[in-house]
Design a protein around this motif. Structure first.
Motif, PDB file in Angstrom:
ATOM      1  N   ARG A 103       0.833  -1.252  -0.281  1.00 30.67           N
ATOM      2  CA  ARG A 103      -0.019  -0.090  -0.669  1.00 30.67           C
ATOM      3  C   ARG A 103       0.549   1.480  -0.078  1.00 30.67           C
ATOM      4  O   ARG A 103       0.436   1.731  -0.586  1.00 30.67           O
ATOM      5  CB  ARG A 103      -0.478  -0.015   1.520  1.00 30.67           C
ATOM      6  N   VAL A 104       2.278   1.397   0.750  1.00 30.55           N
ATOM      7  CA  VAL A 104       2.947   2.441   0.716  1.00 30.55           C
ATOM      8  C   VAL A 104       3.520   2.754  -1.230  1.00 30.55           C
ATOM      9  O   VAL A 104       3.628   3.682  -1.245  1.00 30.55           O
ATOM     10  CB  VAL A 104       3.744   2.061   1.995  1.00 30.55           C
ATOM     11  N   ARG A 105       4.421   1.488  -1.031  1.00 27.80           N
ATOM     12  CA  ARG A 105       5.103   1.314  -2.115  1.00 27.80           C
ATOM     13  C   ARG A 105       3.670   2.152  -3.848  1.00 27.80           C
ATOM     14  O   ARG A 105       4.172   3.069  -4.595  1.00 27.80           O
ATOM     15  CB  ARG A 105       4.638   0.396  -2.690  1.00 27.80           C
ATOM     16  N   ALA A 106       2.542   1.647  -3.361  1.00 25.89           N
ATOM     17  CA  ALA A 106       1.589   1.916  -4.466  1.00 25.89           C
ATOM     18  C   ALA A 106       1.382   3.450  -4.339  1.00 25.89           C
ATOM     19  O   ALA A 106       0.916   4.273  -5.568  1.00 25.89           O
ATOM     20  CB  ALA A 106       0.615   1.369  -3.534  1.00 25.89           C
ATOM     21  N   HIS A 107       1.756   4.275  -3.808  1.00 26.28           N
ATOM     22  CA  HIS A 107       1.006   5.551  -3.611  1.00 26.28           C
ATOM     23  C   HIS A 107       1.587   6.744  -3.435  1.00 26.28           C
ATOM     24  O   HIS A 107       2.068   8.009  -3.078  1.00 26.28           O
ATOM     25  CB  HIS A 107      -0.441   6.093  -2.872  1.00 26.28           C
ATOM     26  N   GLY A 108       3.877   5.791  -2.486  1.00 26.75           N
ATOM     27  CA  GLY A 108       4.468   6.525  -2.758  1.00 26.75           C
ATOM     28  C   GLY A 108       5.885   6.911  -3.180  1.00 26.75           C
ATOM     29  O   GLY A 108       5.475   5.885  -4.659  1.00 26.75           O
ATOM     30  N   THR A 109       6.665   7.262  -2.746  1.00 26.72           N
ATOM     31  CA  THR A 109       8.086   6.753  -3.367  1.00 26.72           C
ATOM     32  C   THR A 109       9.094   5.798  -2.559  1.00 26.72           C
ATOM     33  O   THR A 109      10.632   6.228  -3.405  1.00 26.72           O
ATOM     34  CB  THR A 109       9.152   8.457  -3.433  1.00 26.72           C
ATOM     35  N   LEU A 110       8.807   4.882  -1.708  1.00 29.28           N
ATOM     36  CA  LEU A 110       8.961   4.214  -1.219  1.00 29.28           C
ATOM     37  C   LEU A 110       9.886   3.298  -2.066  1.00 29.28           C
ATOM     38  O   LEU A 110       9.791   2.877  -3.321  1.00 29.28           O
ATOM     39  CB  LEU A 110       8.339   3.621  -0.943  1.00 29.28           C
ATOM     40  N   LYS A 111      11.623   3.209  -1.823  1.00 34.30           N
ATOM     41  CA  LYS A 111      12.339   2.354  -2.352  1.00 34.30           C
ATOM     42  C   LYS A 111      12.729   1.049  -1.363  1.00 34.30           C
ATOM     43  O   LYS A 111      13.028   1.343  -0.257  1.00 34.30           O
ATOM     44  CB  LYS A 111      13.437   3.189  -2.718  1.00 34.30           C
ATOM     45  N   ILE A 112      13.002   0.577  -1.469  1.00 32.00           N
ATOM     46  CA  ILE A 112      13.323  -0.675  -0.671  1.00 32.00           C
ATOM     47  C   ILE A 112      14.560  -1.583  -0.894  1.00 32.00           C
ATOM     48  O   ILE A 112      14.687  -2.045  -2.260  1.00 32.00           O
ATOM     49  CB  ILE A 112      12.642  -1.717  -0.770  1.00 32.00           C
ATOM     50  N   VAL A 113      15.628  -1.623  -0.280  1.00 33.26           N
ATOM     51  CA  VAL A 113      16.619  -2.214  -0.070  1.00 33.26           C
ATOM     52  C   VAL A 113      16.993  -3.679   0.797  1.00 33.26           C
ATOM     53  O   VAL A 113      16.511  -4.023   1.592  1.00 33.26           O
ATOM     54  CB  VAL A 113      17.911  -1.234  -0.273  1.00 33.26           C
ATOM     55  N   GLY A 114      17.245  -4.702  -0.289  1.00 33.65           N
ATOM     56  CA  GLY A 114      17.465  -6.105   0.563  1.00 33.65           C
ATOM     57  C   GLY A 114      18.873  -6.204   0.886  1.00 33.65           C
ATOM     58  O   GLY A 114      19.636  -6.427   0.232  1.00 33.65           O
ATOM     59  N   ILE A 115      19.308  -6.588   1.773  1.00 40.67           N
ATOM     60  CA  ILE A 115      20.567  -6.970   2.382  1.00 40.67           C
ATOM     61  C   ILE A 115      20.688  -8.828   2.855  1.00 40.67           C
ATOM     62  O   ILE A 115      20.398  -8.581   3.156  1.00 40.67           O
ATOM     63  CB  ILE A 115      21.440  -6.557   3.101  1.00 40.67           C
ATOM     64  N   THR A 116      21.770  -9.630   1.755  1.00 44.38           N
ATOM     65  CA  THR A 116      21.974 -10.884   2.549  1.00 44.38           C
ATOM     66  C   THR A 116      23.648 -10.865   2.309  1.00 44.38           C
ATOM     67  O   THR A 116      24.297 -10.391   2.105  1.00 44.38           O
ATOM     68  CB  THR A 116      21.107 -11.632   1.892  1.00 44.38           C
ATOM     69  N   GLY A 117      23.958 -12.102   2.684  1.00 40.37           N
ATOM     70  CA  GLY A 117      25.167 -12.519   2.959  1.00 40.37           C
ATOM     71  C   GLY A 117      25.632 -13.547   3.814  1.00 40.37           C
ATOM     72  O   GLY A 117      24.925 -12.621   5.004  1.00 40.37           O
ATOM     73  N   SER A 118      27.363 -13.865   4.148  1.00 42.51           N
ATOM     74  CA  SER A 118      27.018 -14.885   5.201  1.00 42.51           C
ATOM     75  C   SER A 118      27.473 -13.871   6.127  1.00 42.51           C
ATOM     76  O   SER A 118      27.957 -14.531   7.591  1.00 42.51           O
ATOM     77  CB  SER A 118      28.300 -15.907   4.147  1.00 42.51           C
ATOM     78  N   ASN A 119      28.179 -12.852   6.195  1.00 43.08           N
ATOM     79  CA  ASN A 119      28.476 -11.976   6.885  1.00 43.08           C
ATOM     80  C   ASN A 119      28.615 -10.650   6.848  1.00 43.08           C
ATOM     81  O   ASN A 119      28.607 -10.277   5.337  1.00 43.08           O
ATOM     82  CB  ASN A 119      30.221 -12.056   7.000  1.00 43.08           C
ATOM     83  N   ASP A 160       3.063   5.560   5.293  1.00 49.36           N
ATOM     84  CA  ASP A 160       3.375   7.004   4.150  1.00 49.36           C
ATOM     85  C   ASP A 160       3.966   7.462   3.871  1.00 49.36           C
ATOM     86  O   ASP A 160       4.123   7.919   3.088  1.00 49.36           O
ATOM     87  CB  ASP A 160       1.263   7.891   4.021  1.00 49.36           C
ATOM     88  N   THR A 161       4.957   7.996   4.895  1.00 48.53           N
ATOM     89  CA  THR A 161       5.638   9.740   4.308  1.00 48.53           C
ATOM     90  C   THR A 161       7.603   8.690   4.592  1.00 48.53           C
ATOM     91  O   THR A 161       8.316   9.597   4.124  1.00 48.53           O
ATOM     92  CB  THR A 161       6.068  10.185   5.650  1.00 48.53           C
ATOM     93  N   THR A 162       7.615   7.008   4.390  1.00 48.32           N
ATOM     94  CA  THR A 162       8.604   6.917   4.573  1.00 48.32           C
ATOM     95  C   THR A 162       9.106   6.673   3.228  1.00 48.32           C
ATOM     96  O   THR A 162       8.222   6.677   2.358  1.00 48.32           O
ATOM     97  CB  THR A 162       8.591   4.915   5.306  1.00 48.32           C
ATOM     98  N   LYS A 163      10.416   7.244   2.991  1.00 47.13           N
ATOM     99  CA  LYS A 163      10.973   6.877   2.156  1.00 47.13           C
ATOM    100  C   LYS A 163      11.809   5.696   0.874  1.00 47.13           C
ATOM    101  O   LYS A 163      12.335   5.574   0.172  1.00 47.13           O
ATOM    102  CB  LYS A 163      11.926   8.270   1.576  1.00 47.13           C
ATOM    103  N   TYR A 164      12.898   5.225   2.239  1.00 46.66           N
ATOM    104  CA  TYR A 164      13.279   4.431   1.947  1.00 46.66           C
ATOM    105  C   TYR A 164      13.390   3.163   3.856  1.00 46.66           C
ATOM    106  O   TYR A 164      13.190   3.185   4.467  1.00 46.66           O
ATOM    107  CB  TYR A 164      14.965   3.989   2.094  1.00 46.66           C
ATOM    108  N   LEU A 165      13.251   1.511   3.114  1.00 40.77           N
ATOM    109  CA  LEU A 165      12.677   0.580   3.593  1.00 40.77           C
ATOM    110  C   LEU A 165      14.614  -0.070   3.329  1.00 40.77           C
ATOM    111  O   LEU A 165      14.310  -0.607   2.049  1.00 40.77           O
ATOM    112  CB  LEU A 165      12.385   0.057   3.153  1.00 40.77           C
ATOM    113  N   VAL A 166      15.044  -0.778   4.895  1.00 44.93           N
ATOM    114  CA  VAL A 166      16.084  -1.304   4.571  1.00 44.93           C
ATOM    115  C   VAL A 166      16.366  -2.368   4.916  1.00 44.93           C
ATOM    116  O   VAL A 166      15.679  -2.605   6.253  1.00 44.93           O
ATOM    117  CB  VAL A 166      17.796  -0.697   4.675  1.00 44.93           C
ATOM    118  N   SER A 167      16.314  -3.669   4.028  1.00 45.41           N
ATOM    119  CA  SER A 167      15.823  -4.966   4.874  1.00 45.41           C
ATOM    120  C   SER A 167      16.871  -5.581   5.145  1.00 45.41           C
ATOM    121  O   SER A 167      18.015  -6.188   4.290  1.00 45.41           O
ATOM    122  CB  SER A 167      14.471  -6.020   4.128  1.00 45.41           C
TER     123      SER A 167
END
Length: 470
Positions: A103-119, A160-167
């Motif tokens: 819902r936030v993504r649909a009407h806002g400017t939210l960008k999402i970054v996913g991070i993984t790795g063994s360390n 609704d005002t979140t610009k970035y989600l770092v997961s």
């Protein structure tokens, strides 16, 4: 969290709504969502998660006392609060997180970054969040909230005002990253490295590669994979991204990297390097200890660059960080005795990196002391990997090796077998015994590394040693 009615929440999670008598299905909730009743605030949603040692249903009353408006439960509880009964509260918060982010993504400017790795996941997450927070509202995990509970709870903090989600996505077995990353389909997927961490749960290194590649598969259309050019296993993920029509950008020391580092120097006061990007050379002076953290910084700078932030700006912000995270290369003590508490987690790669850092920052007139505990979740590789670390500690000429806990005994035996060049390694069954020994052993000029997996509990020993010399 965004504002939702009780009826909407019930529909999203597929549960049965039991409304308190003074409320209705149209009552709204928009507060914190958490499994810890102590974190509740007025308007919050308490998730009554059953656990191995206790059951969240026992704490619904405490959540009410702290202001919770709604409880997600697996059975009704005799407390004065609206409840939604679901078959599985963990699945319910995943469903809720998926819908809220969509819902936030649909009407806002939210960008999402996913991070993984063994360390390096948590350090990179913190570095990227530090860069992004000056650009706009940024949501990132608390500590290492990267599992089936922590990741959705982090996602549910978006507004609704979140610009970035770092997961941050951790995994103890195949399919876990696919499930979690599939909740949000990141715009940018960061792959740090593939090593032996948790290899026991995956069944070997190739299975680990496949599991980590799940984050690249989860990229949103038009997304970008940020890959480690120095790790052949990570480099092998590029065709996956390209086959999906997504972009690939590289970080590392390799000359092919889009963002690369050179001239790395580690001292007791921090880590310096040159960052080469877009034809420019930018000096980077991190207060965080360890050459391996340069790679984490490069990953964060590269991800931010994909999001339109200039590398020089990112570097300036990273240089303000005093600490990547508590218990991760955390410097304690004083000018006489330095304690480096890096015992939140440990894998063969991070253990080796920490030992090398200890050797690098110690001057000839100073003494190196390594207090080492077990590395967890290595499965059939447990013995040989502890052997390897014991041998490395001796070959790096660590002058005092203190091994703690029966699970790390193999490391101790290997160090003895290799032959310490300055005194025999010592072994203690528990942290209390090691502390008593170290109180009398440590002296002016000592540089002390405390390193183990979380389960070994040596992070608290590191804190106690830091307190001795504060």
């Amino acid at each position: 969290m965004i504002t939702l009615t009780l009826a909407e929440v019930a529909t999203i999670v597929g549960g049965t709504l039991h409304v308190r008598r003074d409320e209705s299905a149209e009552t709204v909730v928009s507060g914190v969502v958490d499994t810890d009743s102590r974190n509740m605030q007025p308007g919050g949603i308490f998730v009554a998660k059953p656990g191995d040692t206790t059951d969240g249903h026992r704490f619904v009353g405490a959540a009410v006392a702290n202001g919770a408006t709604l409880a997600l439960v697996e059975h009704l509880v005799d407390e004065d609060i609206t409840q939604i009964v679901v078959a599985d509260v963990v699945m319910a918060i995943a469903d809720l997180a998926r819908e809220v982010v969509a819902r936030v993504r649909a009407h806002g400017t939210l960008k999402i970054v996913g991070i993984t790795g063994s360390n390096g996941k948590t350090t990179t997450k913190n570095m990227l969040a530090r860069i992004l927070q000056d650009e706009g509202e940024t949501v990132a995990p608390i500590a290492s909230y990267n599992n089936e509970v922590g990741a959705p709870l982090t996602m549910l903090r978006v507004t609704d005002t979140t610009k970035y989600l770092v997961s941050e996505f951790g995994a103890s077995g195949p399919g876990e990253i696919a499930r979690l990353a599939g909740l949000v389909n990141p715009d940018v997927s960061v792959e740090l490295m593939v090593g032996m961490a948790h290899a026991g749960g995956f069944g070997g290194i190739e299975a680990t590669v496949k599991a980590k590649t799940e984050l690249v598969h989860a990229l949103a259309p038009g997304g970008t994979a940020v890959l480690n050019a120095d790790d052949p296993r990570v480099a092998g993920m590029a065709p996956v991204a390209e086959a999906q029509g997504n972009d690939v950008v590289w970080f590392g020391h390799a000359p092919t990297a889009d963002v690369r580092a050179s001239d790395v120097t580690v001292t007791a006061s921090g880590t310096t390097s040159e960052v080469l990007v877009d034809g420019a050379t930018i000096p980077m002076n991190l207060k965080v200890l360890g050459a391996h953290h340069v790679m984490n910084a490069l990953a964060a700078i590269t991800a931010a660059r994909v999001l339109g932030i200039e590398p020089a700006t990112s570097i300036a912000r990273l240089e303000t960080m005093d600490l990547a995270e508590r218990w991760r290369m955390q410097v304690l003590g004083n000018d006489r005795v330095t304690i480096i508490n890096d015992a939140y987690n440990a894998s063969p790669d991070s253990m080796a990196a920490a030992l090398r850092t200890l050797a690098q920052i110690t001057e000839p007139h100073e003494r190196t002391v390594a207090v080492l505990g077990a590395m967890s979740e290595l499965g059939e590789f447990d013995g040989e990997e502890h052997d390897r670390i014991g041998l490395l500690a001796v070959r790096l000429r660590i002058q005092r090796i203190v091994v703690v806990g029966s699970a790390a005994r193999r490391l101790f035996i290997s160090a003895i077998g290799e032959g310490s060049w300055d005194g025999e390694p010592v072994f203690f069954d528990d942290a209390d015994a090691a502390f008593e020994y170290l109180k009398g052993e440590l002296r002016d000029g000592d540089r002390v590394l405390v390193k183990s997996s979380n389960a070994a509990g040596l992070r608290f020993l590191g804190d106690r040693l830091g307190g001795l010399f504060s």
